[in-house]
Design an enzyme around this catalytic site. Sequence first.
Site, mmCIF file in Angstrom:
data_model
loop_
_atom_site.group_PDB
_atom_site.id
_atom_site.type_symbol
_atom_site.label_atom_id
_atom_site.label_comp_id
_atom_site.label_asym_id
_atom_site.label_seq_id
_atom_site.Cartn_x
_atom_site.Cartn_y
_atom_site.Cartn_z
ATOM 1 N N PRO A 61 -36.039 18.785 -0.941
ATOM 2 C CA PRO A 61 -36.555 19.360 -2.197
ATOM 3 C C PRO A 61 -35.649 19.028 -3.380
ATOM 4 O O PRO A 61 -34.434 19.114 -3.276
ATOM 5 C CB PRO A 61 -36.548 20.868 -1.924
ATOM 6 C CG PRO A 61 -36.540 21.004 -0.447
ATOM 7 C CD PRO A 61 -35.819 19.807 0.077
ATOM 8 N N GLU A 62 -36.246 18.619 -4.480
ATOM 9 C CA GLU A 62 -35.512 18.373 -5.717
ATOM 10 C C GLU A 62 -35.945 19.450 -6.719
ATOM 11 O O GLU A 62 -36.661 20.378 -6.356
ATOM 12 C CB GLU A 62 -35.826 16.961 -6.246
ATOM 13 C CG GLU A 62 -35.470 15.857 -5.255
ATOM 14 C CD GLU A 62 -35.758 14.453 -5.782
ATOM 15 O OE1 GLU A 62 -35.668 14.236 -6.998
ATOM 16 O OE2 GLU A 62 -36.087 13.574 -4.965
#
Length: 272
Positions: free
Chosen positions: A2-3
Site C-alpha cells: 500500500p502507498e
Amino acid sequence: MPELPEVEVVKNFLKSNFQKKKIIKVKIINKNLRFEIQSIIKTKLTNLIITKIYRRGKYLILLLENNLSLMIHLGMTGYFRMTNEENRKKHDHLIFYFCSKVLIFNDVRKFGFIKLYNFEELNDSKHLKDMGPEPFSDGFNLNYFTKKIKRKCSVKNLLMNQKFVAGLGNIYCSEILFDAGVNPEKICNELSKKQIEKIILSTRRILEKAINFGGTTIKNFVVNNEKIGYFKNKLKVYGKENQSCPRCKSLAKIQRIKQSGRSTFLCTKCQN
Ligand SMILES: [Zn+2]
C-alpha cells in the site's frame, strides 16, 4: 505494498466509522507482526475514545484519550474489517471491540505493525522523525524541491525517498513521472524548473485520482473485507511492459527497467 492512496482510503474508512468512538475492549489474537504487539495495549486502550484518525505518509495514526496514540502500518497485506460480532479468520491479529461494532486487524504476510506511543513521542519516533512533507501540503513546492535536489540520484529514486516526500512507492512514481513527461532515470539536479513544476502537479493529480478510485489493487488490497482498488484500471504505464504507449500510441512501447532493484515503467518517447 500500500502507498499513500491506499492508506488514505483505509484512513477514510476508519475515520467515518470509528473516530469519536470508545474502545470497550482489545484482544490480541496473534502478537507476531513486524514488531510484536505490546500486550500493554490491552489495558491501556480499554475505555478510551479515539479522538482523531489521520494519515502520515504510509502510516495510519489513531489519537486516543490519555495522551496515547497508535501507529499502524499495513505492511504488504494488512487490512481492517468491521463486523457486528466477532467472527474470526485465519491471520487475524488484533480485535478492537466498540459499543456495537468489532474492528479486526488481519495480516497474512505479517509485515504490518501496530505500535503504542505517548503522543509527545509520536513525531520523534524513528518512523516519522525524518519524514518529508506530505505531497498535498504547501511545503511540497518548487522552492523545497529545488533546495533538495543538489545530489546525484535519479528522479525516481528521489520521489521514492520518504525523507524527500512522504507516501510514494513504486507504482505511483512510475505513473507520476509518465504524467509529468519526465524520464525516471534523469539525474535530479539536471531537472528544469518547468519539469519540477510538472512533477509536483502530476504528483498531486495522480494521487488525488487514485484516492478517488479507491487506490490500486496489484495483489490484494482489502478494505473491510472487500477487495477494492479501481485505480488499477487507470494505470497508464505500471505493469504495461510491451504495450503501446497511451500517449504517443503507435510510436513506442512501454519499457520496464530496473532502478535500485525495483521495476520502473516508462515511455522513452514521451519522457525525457
Ligand atoms: Zn509515449
